[in-house]
Every structure is written in structure tokens, then in C-alpha cells.
Design a protein around this motif. Structure first.
Motif, PDB file in Angstrom:
ATOM      1  N   LEU A 220     -94.262  29.735   4.304  1.00  0.00           N
ATOM      2  CA  LEU A 220     -94.603  31.006   4.951  1.00  0.00           C
ATOM      3  C   LEU A 220     -95.393  30.802   6.242  1.00  0.00           C
ATOM      4  O   LEU A 220     -95.359  31.647   7.132  1.00  0.00           O
ATOM      5  CB  LEU A 220     -95.452  31.866   4.008  1.00  0.00           C
ATOM      6  CG  LEU A 220     -94.732  32.701   2.966  1.00  0.00           C
ATOM      7  CD1 LEU A 220     -95.746  33.445   2.113  1.00  0.00           C
ATOM      8  CD2 LEU A 220     -93.815  33.701   3.642  1.00  0.00           C
ATOM      9  N   LEU A 221     -96.118  29.662   6.327  1.00  0.00           N
ATOM     10  CA  LEU A 221     -97.073  29.502   7.427  1.00  0.00           C
ATOM     11  C   LEU A 221     -96.503  29.754   8.825  1.00  0.00           C
ATOM     12  O   LEU A 221     -97.085  30.513   9.588  1.00  0.00           O
ATOM     13  CB  LEU A 221     -97.723  28.114   7.357  1.00  0.00           C
ATOM     14  CG  LEU A 221     -98.659  27.928   6.165  1.00  0.00           C
ATOM     15  CD1 LEU A 221     -99.180  26.509   6.119  1.00  0.00           C
ATOM     16  CD2 LEU A 221     -99.814  28.906   6.245  1.00  0.00           C
ATOM     17  N   PRO A 222     -95.344  29.147   9.198  1.00  0.00           N
ATOM     18  CA  PRO A 222     -94.886  29.341  10.577  1.00  0.00           C
ATOM     19  C   PRO A 222     -94.663  30.806  10.926  1.00  0.00           C
ATOM     20  O   PRO A 222     -94.798  31.187  12.090  1.00  0.00           O
ATOM     21  CB  PRO A 222     -93.551  28.593  10.618  1.00  0.00           C
ATOM     22  CG  PRO A 222     -93.607  27.642   9.500  1.00  0.00           C
ATOM     23  CD  PRO A 222     -94.459  28.263   8.449  1.00  0.00           C
ATOM     24  N   MET A 223     -94.353  31.637   9.915  1.00  0.00           N
ATOM     25  CA  MET A 223     -94.063  33.025  10.224  1.00  0.00           C
ATOM     26  C   MET A 223     -95.324  33.876  10.289  1.00  0.00           C
ATOM     27  O   MET A 223     -95.440  34.770  11.130  1.00  0.00           O
ATOM     28  CB  MET A 223     -93.136  33.590   9.169  1.00  0.00           C
ATOM     29  CG  MET A 223     -92.847  35.037   9.370  1.00  0.00           C
ATOM     30  SD  MET A 223     -92.044  35.732   7.968  1.00  0.00           S
ATOM     31  CE  MET A 223     -93.278  35.545   6.741  1.00  0.00           C
ATOM     32  N   ILE A 224     -96.277  33.602   9.380  1.00  0.00           N
ATOM     33  CA  ILE A 224     -97.475  34.444   9.285  1.00  0.00           C
ATOM     34  C   ILE A 224     -98.402  34.219  10.469  1.00  0.00           C
ATOM     35  O   ILE A 224     -99.061  35.136  10.933  1.00  0.00           O
ATOM     36  CB  ILE A 224     -98.221  34.128   7.964  1.00  0.00           C
ATOM     37  CG1 ILE A 224     -97.338  34.495   6.776  1.00  0.00           C
ATOM     38  CG2 ILE A 224     -99.540  34.835   7.887  1.00  0.00           C
ATOM     39  CD1 ILE A 224     -97.221  35.954   6.515  1.00  0.00           C
ATOM     40  N   ILE A 225     -98.458  32.978  10.968  1.00  0.00           N
ATOM     41  CA  ILE A 225     -99.357  32.672  12.071  1.00  0.00           C
ATOM     42  C   ILE A 225     -98.872  33.373  13.334  1.00  0.00           C
ATOM     43  O   ILE A 225     -97.681  33.456  13.595  1.00  0.00           O
ATOM     44  CB  ILE A 225     -99.395  31.143  12.294  1.00  0.00           C
ATOM     45  CG1 ILE A 225     -99.891  30.410  11.056  1.00  0.00           C
ATOM     46  CG2 ILE A 225    -100.222  30.783  13.497  1.00  0.00           C
ATOM     47  CD1 ILE A 225    -101.218  30.777  10.536  1.00  0.00           C
TER      48      ILE A 225
END
Lengths: 292, 340
Positions: free
Chosen positions: B159-164
């Protein structure tokens, strides 16, 4: 279904290695930057020997330890990043509270009305959702200058609330549709007005949907760059535009590390948020999709 | 729900959208038909010992007064739309007459700022979207085949690349592909060219931005597909297996058809989001090699002289582009609604 299908070992190996590769691509940059934010610039950008970035060769020479908090000190205290953090907190808090209040009222009404106009309202919201926010900014600037509204936090809050509304409405409408109509209808049979039914029957059961929607409006406000960069004055800047302005000044001063430290500072709260609310985020992303 | 109750419930949200989305659109359209005032020039005659001399000068007070009286500027109709920085009708006509072949004509057009931004925006949108669908689907299938226990952490990392924030995510990648960063240095060694710089060449910048776009959006497609995979009808899958379908055939004939509605949904969201590509161009400092429509507006609005009218005209053209992208979806939604 995973247990139902027997997989060949080769297929399994491919799946595992592909997944491992993806995880490295997805997450490694964040850990790398986090680690590097405690080094000096010569180590973070280490052309001579890449292991310097790991063990901090130059950091040891320059500061005496393998880790240094200089980047953080410079960003938070010297460049007053704490002010931007405070502004972000104020903006995010009010944007989330206000958009959820407006959104629950509207979303509830849209989910309980079957007339044509409620369909059209949702379609208009969808069109608004598709428009890039920056296209609206050129419409704000002149009126805001004329009426002296430009540059203040409340202005940014109201604008972000409005830009959030289409999305909030769609999401909450789909959550309210899942709450059975009988619930509020039976309350009205018992003599409640529609608003009382909403207040005493719907509000107590709506929290899961509201929390999920709140998370997304929080992310939208926290991550906004286009609007806040354009309509906030320099002293009222939030964190993301502040980082963008670091890029202009720090390159010349040779202090990229300020920007690196502040990037890590902005990312950290989001990390924590995802750890605690992963399930809600996943359910929110799929809410619109699975129901068609 | 009664009309009156409905009205009071939706009043606050409609008011917010009316005041801060609908009215600004009107304001943008109006602004795009007005150009900034020219400076007021007066002719003064100064007489000295050598006779009289006429000279022109700028009347600062009159200029300021005029600007304050009519902040919109002077009405110019569609002039801003047709000037060199936007649709450039004259320049295109000239290029059409003078250029020898289609290639030269296209080359001339891509030198015009608006068409350059449009070309990159469309390329980005239509390259990133299919790649996101494919990558997202592959990750979802792979995650679906690992033990339950490992899925949570895998989803978290994915999820990290999208949430940041896009600005920050692209900045992090930008530092890594910098000639002195780890990925940049690795590429230099791999290619064997110590002077390779991703920032210096146009094609490499485009590739870098597209890679960023896929990295940023793939998690979204993954999560939606993953949720879809949990609802694949087990009976159909089992009967396919009993009939001797291989794993590939199961994916092709059972799973893919089940996921088609989700694909439409992801495509729609991706088209809308990729069309507004903007932050990575700021982070990658790539405006010399790639600009998008949103960046074009941002560039006009920022800086010392805020070119409001030019930005407004580009905004109107961008909104028109979004409308064209959305039309098929809207028509379909309307048909579904009318059938009900």
C-alpha cells in the motif's frame, strides 16, 4: 481457493520471487530514505562507494558518530518546519470534521431518496471529482485577492472541504445504502421526524463507514499540494508545499538533507496510520468497486 | 424521503460544492476571456533650451487606477485560446503550409507549449493505465496464492507507494535515481556509461515519470483485484477443475470474466487520476523535458507575474479534456439508470 488448487513447484517459485521483487520495489525506497536521513549529504548521495550510505563513512568523519540528527535539527528548528506541521494539523483536523458533517447529512439523504434529482446530484459530484483541483485554483485567485481572503488557513480549509465533498458523498452514500431502510422507517412510524430518526437511529450505527471515509478525507487534505501551495501565504504554509519550497532554496545552500529529513517526518505519521487502519483503508478502496 | 427534508439534508454539501466548485468554473471561463490591461502610455512634451521634444512614458497612477477599477482586465474574447501558448491556430496554419511532410508538421506542433503538455499528458495516461491494470492483477494473483498469515504484512508494504503523497513519493525515487544515488549509480554500472543521467534526456525522463506512475498506482489496482478474487464463485472454479481445466485456463475462463466490472472501475479511476499528473513533474524537476496540462497551469499561476488569464484558458481546455474522457462512462451510467 488457494487450498483447492494444487500448484506446480515451478509456478509457486515464480509467484514467490515475483512477489518478493515487488515488495522490494514498493517498500525499499522508504527504508533507504529513512536510513539515509540520519547521514550527511556526502553519504546519502555516495557516488564514490555505495556502502558509505549504509555505514556512514563521511558522517563519522564530519560528526563523530555513524548517525546524525543534523538534517532534522536544520529542518524543524532552523527552517521552522514545526510551524508548517502545526498548520497541517489545523487544516487536516478541520477539513476532516467539516467534510464528514456535511457528507453524512448529504450522503444519508441521497441514499434514502429515489427521485431523479438525487441521481443527477451524484452524477454532478462525479464530474466534479474528475476535475483536476488545479484547474479550479485559477478561478479562486482573483476573487480571493479582491476580497482579501487569500493566504489564510480558514480559506484553505473551506476550499479543501468543498473539493473533498464529491468523493465523501459517493463513499458515504454507498455506506448508508447498506444500512437497512427499515431501521429509520420504523423509528418514524413510532413518531420521530426524519431528522430525529437520523439523530437517534442512524448516527449510532454509522461509525464504521464514517471512520473509513474520514481516513480518506484525511489523506486527501494531508497530501494536497496543488491547492495549499497556491492559496496559502508563506507563513501559513503546510508541510507539503514547504518541502517543495525547500527544493528551491536548499539546492543552492547544499542542504538537501533538510528536505530528506522533512520528507521522512511527513511520511512517518502516514506509516503509523496505515499500520492501525489497514483494514479500513482496504475496505474503503474497494467500497465503490465491489458493489458495482 | 420528502422533497423538503431532502433539501435541508443536502443543502450544506450542495452549497459548498456550488460556491467552491461550480462558481469557480464560471470564474475560470470568464477570466479566460479577459487579458491583463496594457500600461497606460502618455505623451509628454518637455521643453528646454534646445527646443521642445516629445517623449512617451508610462503613467503609473493611471495604470494602477485602471487595474483597480477593472481587475479582470480587458475583454478579448477567444484571443487567448488562439494565441501561441494555447491552441495556436495561426502557428499551426503556418506549419501546415510550410512543412514538407507529416513528420515535420508534427515536430513543429510539439514545439508549441500547449500541444507539448497535451502530448505528454495523453501518453502518460494511456501508457500508465494498462500497465497498472496488468501489474495490479499479477500482484493480486500472487498474493492470493501465499499463506493467509503473510498476506497482511504484504498488503501493508504494497500500500505504501499509493498512500504516500505523490510529491514525496516521487521525490524519494528522484533522489535514488540521481546520478549520485544508489539506483542511478547502479544503472551507470549496468550500462557502462559513468556519465549517464536520467535527468538530461527527454526519453529517459518520460520513462522515469511513467515508471513512477505505475509504481504509484499499481497498489490501487492490486487491492481492488485482490478483493475481487475473494468473491470468485468457488463452485464454478471447482467444476472447471473437475472438467480438467489447467490453472491458466481457470484464470482465463473463470477469474478474468468475474473481474471485468472491476477492470472498468479501475480504468475509470486511473484515467481521471493520471490525466491530472502534476506532482512528479515538480519533484523530478522535469519541466524542461516533460510538462503536463496541470503543470502548465501551475507554472502560469506561480512565479512573480501570475498569468491568470493564460492559466484560466488552459484550465478550460483541461476541463474540456476531462469531459471528453468521461463521456462514455456518463452515457453508460445514464443508460443503466434509465433502464431501472
Amino acid at each position: 481457493m488457494s487450498s483447492a488448487i494444487r500448484q506446480s513447484p515451478l509456478l509457486k517459485l515464480t509467484a514467490w520471487s515475483f512477489l518478493l521483487l515487488w515488495l522490494v520495489i514498493a517498500a525499499f525506497p522508504f527504508f533507504w530514505t529513512f536510513w539515509g536521513s540520519f547521514k550527511v549529504e556526502g553519504d546519502f548521495f555516495s557516488k564514490a562507494d555505495w556502502t558509505w550510505a549504509l555505514f556512514g563513512h563521511l558522517t563519522q568523519l564530519e560528526t563523530g558518530g555513524a548517525f546524525t540528527g543534523d538534517g532534522y535539527h536544520g529542518a524543524w528548528i532552523q527552517e521552522e518546519f514545526w510551524r508548517a506541521a502545526l498548520n497541517t494539523f489545523i487544516v487536516v483536523f478541520f477539513v476532516v470534521t467539516i467534510s464528514l458533517t456535511l457528507g453524512t447529512l448529504g450522503g444519508y439523504a441521497l441514499s434514502r431518496s429515489s427521485y431523479n434529482y438525487s441521481f443527477w446530484l451524484l452524477i454532478i459530484a462525479l464530474i466534479f471529482r474528475a476535475m483536476p483541483p488545479i484547474t479550479l485554483v485559477s478561478g479562486y485567485l482573483l476573487p480571493f485577492y479582491e476580497w482579501n481572503l487569500w493566504g489564510h488557513l480558514p480559506t484553505a480549509i473551506i476550499v479543501l472541504v468543498a473539493i473533498n465533498q464529491p468523493f465523501t458523498l459517493w463513499m458515504l452514500t454507498s455506506f448508508f445504502r447498506n444500512i437497512p431502510k427499515d431501521l429509520d422507517e420504523s423509528a418514524m412510524v413510532d413518531g420521530c421526524t426524519h431528522f430525529q430518526a437520523f439523530r437517534h437511529v442512524i448516527i449510532p450505527v454509522m461509525w464504521p463507514g464514517v471512520i473509513t471515509t474520514g481516513l480518506f478525507s484525511l489523506l486527501l487534505a494531508y497530501n494536497d499540494f496543488a491547492v495549499t501551495a497556491m492559496i496559502l501565504s508563506k507563513e501559513n504554509q503546510t508541510m507539503v508545499p514547504k518541502i517543495a519550497s525547500f527544493l528551491g532554496t536548499t539546492q543552492t545552500k547544499g542542504n538537501v538533507m533538510f528536505a530528506v529529513a522533512s520528507v521522512v517526518s511527513v511520511t512517518a505519521p502516514i506509516f503509523v496510520l496505515v499500520i492501525f487502519f489497514q483494514r479500513q483503508i482496504v475496505s474503503g478502496l474497494t467500497a465503490g468497486a465491489v458493489k458495482g | 424521503m420528502k422533497h423538503k427534508t431532502f433539501f435541508w439534508f443536502v443543502l450544506p454539501t450542495s452549497l459548498a460544492m456550488l460556491l467552491f466548485i461550480a462558481l469557480p468554473i464560471v470564474s475560470v471561463i470568464t477570466q479566460s476571456m479577459y487579458a491583463p490591461h496594457k500600461q497606460v502610455i502618455v505623451e509628454v512634451e518637455s521643453c528646454g533650451v534646445f527646443g521642445c521634444k516629445k517623449s512617451t512614458m508610462i503613467d503609473q497612477d493611471a495604470t494602477r487606477e485602471l487595474r483597480e477599477a477593472e481587475p479582470l482586465g480587458r475583454f478579448v474574447g477567444a484571443d487567448i485560446y488562439t494565441n501561441r501558448n494555447h491552441l495556436a491556430s495561426n502557428e499551426i496554419a503556418v506549419a501546415w503550409e510550410s512543412s514538407a511532410g507529416l513528420g515535420e508538421f508534427l515536430g513543429d506542433i510539439l514545439n508549441l507549449p500547449f500541444y507539448r503538455a497535451l502530448a505528454f499528458t495523453l501518453t502518460f495516461t494511456f501508457v500508465v493505465t494498462p500497465l497498472v491494470l496488468v501489474l495490479g492483477f499479477t500482484i493480486a494473483v500472487a498474493v492470493n496464492s501465499i499463506p493467509q498469515m503473510l498476506r497482511g504484512p504484504t498488503i501493508f508494504l504494497s500500500l505504501l507507494p499509493m498512500i504516500i503523497n505523490p510529491l514525496i513519493g516521487s521525490l524519494i525515487l528522484f533522489w535514488m535515481v540521481d546520478a549520485r544515488g544508489i539506483v542511478g549509480a547502479l544503472l551507470q554500472t549496468a550500462v557502462g556509461d559513468p556519465n549517464l543521467s536520467m535527468k538530461a534526456s527527454t526519453p529517459l525522463t518520460w520513462v522515469m515519470l511513467i515508471v513512477y506512475g505505475v509504481w504509484h498506482s499499481a497498489p490501487f489496482a492490486f487491492v481492488v483485484y485482490y478483493a475481487g478474487l475473494q468473491t470468485v464463485p468457488k463452485d464454478t472454479l471447482e467444476s472447471a477443475m473437475i472438467d480438467g481445466a489447467s490453472r491458466w485456463e481457470q484464470i482465463r475462463y473463470v477469474i478474468v470474466p468475474h473481474l471485468i466490472p472491476l477492470t472498468t472501475f479501475i480504468t475509470l479511476m486511473q484515467l481521471m487520476d493520471n490525466f491530472r499528473v502534476f506532482e512528479p513533474i515538480v519533484s523530478f524537476n522535469a519541466s524542461a523535458h516533460a510538462t503536463s496540462l496541470s503543470y502548465f497551469i501551475y507554472d502560469d499561476l506561480g512565479g512573480e507575474t501570475r498569468l491568470l488569464s493564460s492559466a484560466a484558458a488552459t484550465s478550460v481546455l483541461t476541463i474540456a479534456g476531462v469531459a471528453i474522457l468521461l463521456t462514455p462512462v456518463l452515457v453508460r451510467t445514464w443508460r443503466d439508470f434509465a433502464r431501472r
